[in-house]
Design an enzyme around this catalytic site. Structure first.
Site, PDB file in Angstrom:
ATOM      1  N   LYS A   1      46.384  36.259  35.333  1.00  0.00           N
ATOM      2  CA  LYS A   1      47.089  36.785  36.258  1.00  0.00           C
ATOM      3  C   LYS A   1      48.532  36.799  36.111  1.00  0.00           C
ATOM      4  CE  LYS A   1      43.744  36.926  39.300  1.00  0.00           C
ATOM      5  NZ  LYS A   1      43.271  38.067  40.118  1.00  0.00           N
TER       6      LYS A   1
ATOM      7  N   LYS B   1      34.171  45.737  43.599  1.00  0.00           N
ATOM      8  CA  LYS B   1      33.673  44.473  44.380  1.00  0.00           C
ATOM      9  C   LYS B   1      33.180  44.586  45.421  1.00  0.00           C
ATOM     10  CE  LYS B   1      37.807  41.715  43.034  1.00  0.00           C
ATOM     11  NZ  LYS B   1      39.158  41.351  43.412  1.00  0.00           N
TER      12      LYS B   1
HETATM   13 MG    MG Z   1      41.975  41.702  40.770  1.00  0.00          MG
END
Ligand code: MG
Length: 369
Positions: free
Chosen positions: A163, A262
């Site tokens: 991240k 997703k």
């Molecule tokens: Mg992501």
């Protein structure tokens, strides 16, 4: 198929370490297990919004309320339930992708179990091992981050995703690249940047990243298209690829070269499959992302990830990477060279671990017609 009863179970499983991204942090994994009793058997799904409201508008509490008050009555009243068309029944309620994904997962499971077939077969996939990548949150120091990267590289994961956020980007990537020259590496910004950051994002081009995931906000599709024209590293759409119409816009504007699909974010396996197919027709490779989810939703995602268009490693990781325990038996395991092998089935090939469900249960509700 008709649904006679729905059992909702909210579980909270502690994480082994808090997960930090550019806009928030969680320490427990919330999930709502959705069990259905049909006229021909049972099925289980998982609605898996993140705790808090920093990733999406939906929270575990709002998802629970939606399931109880709005979706369950619709579904219990429906006559002919069939997995590919189930999302059209749910479409009467706007949004609420997590709740819909949980219910639909239960319908898919029931359909697979009823026929004794593995879920991937119903979804049109072919049994194959799935490559697994690790996602690593934000850390206070580059040293801590590097230690985690070393750990997960040694564990065998096939790629590393870190991240990033403003102020915690170039230095981190540089340090990892110095330590791991050939490592398949990617970054995920969760929308933390804007076009003003173009000079910085251009600098990322020199690190041979596999992709930059979601550099800009969810609706900044035109801006991502502008960025993609100015950098060589492929942009991957995550939050922006929330629906088929959003995917159409991404394709039309050339806003990404890779799509993270997703199941929870798009509202179920059938819609995820359609987005996969659309991305394939546009020549865009996909990979299967996660929230992350507990074992029920992860296992169902793995079955979807057997489709041909999912060419990059998935974010589905070993159960023990995040969770102190998982609600399925066996837990999801990653081999020492980064593969998750697909059980033959029936259904997902994983059973519910009732003892773990009881241990982490927050509340249960039974809904009937
Ligand atoms: Mg992501």
């Amino acid at each position: 198929m008709r649904i006679l009863e729905i059992i909702l179970e909210h579980v909270q499983v502690p994480l082994r370490e808090p997960f930090r991204i550019s806009n928030g942090e969680v320490a427990v994994k919330d999930a709502i297990m959705v069990r259905i009793q049909t006229d021909s058997g049972v099925g289980v799904g998982e609605a898996s919004p993140m705790g808090g409201s920093f990733y999406s508008a939906e929270t575990p509490e709002s998802t629970w309320t939606t399931l109880v008050e709005r979706l369950a009555p619709l579904v219990l009243a429906a006559r002919n339930i069939e997995p590919w068309k189930f999302h059209s029944i749910l479409a009467e309620v706007d949004g609420e992708a997590f709740a819909k994904a949980g219910l639909e997962g239960a319908v898919w499971d029931a359909a697979a179990m009823q026929t004794g077939r593995p879920l991937y077969e119903l979804l049109g996939g072919t049994r194959r091992p799935i490559p697994s990548g690790v996602a690593i949150g934000l850390y206070n120091t580059v040293e801590e981050l590097l230690e985690r990267v070393d750990h997960f590289v040694a564990a065998g994961y096939q790629r590393v995703k870190i991240k990033i956020a403003p102020g915690r980007d170039l230095e981190s990537v540089q340090a990892i690249r110095n330590a791991h020259r050939e490592l398949p590496l990617m970054v995920d910004a969760n929308g933390a940047y804007g076009l003003d950051d173009l000079p910085l994002l251009r600098e990322l081009d020199r690190f041979q990243l596999m992709m930059i995931e979601q550099p800009f906000g969810r609706t900044a599709i035109a801006e991502m298209s502008e960025l993609q024209r100015q950098i060589q590293t492929p942009i991957c759409a995550d939050e922006s690829a929330e629906s088929l119409p959003a995917l159409e816009e991404i394709i039309r504007l050339g806003a990404a070269r890779i799509i993270n699909i997703k199941v929870q974010r798009v509202g179920g396996l059938a819609l995820a499959r359609r987005m996969h197919d659309r991305a394939c027709r546009a020549g865009l490779p996909c990979w299967l992302g996660t929230m992350p989810e507990l074992g029920v939703a992860s296992a169902q995602g793995l079955h979807l990830a057997t489709l041909n268009g999912f060419t990059f490693p998935t974010d589905v990781e070993a159960s023990s990477r995040w969770f102190v325990a998982d609600i399925i038996d066996p837990e999801i395991q990653v081999s020492s060279d980064g593969w998750i092998s697909m059980p033959e089935g029936p259904g997902t090939g994983y059973r519910i671990n009732e003892e773990i469900v009881e241990r982490y249960l927050v509340r249960r509700e039974v809904l009937q017609n």
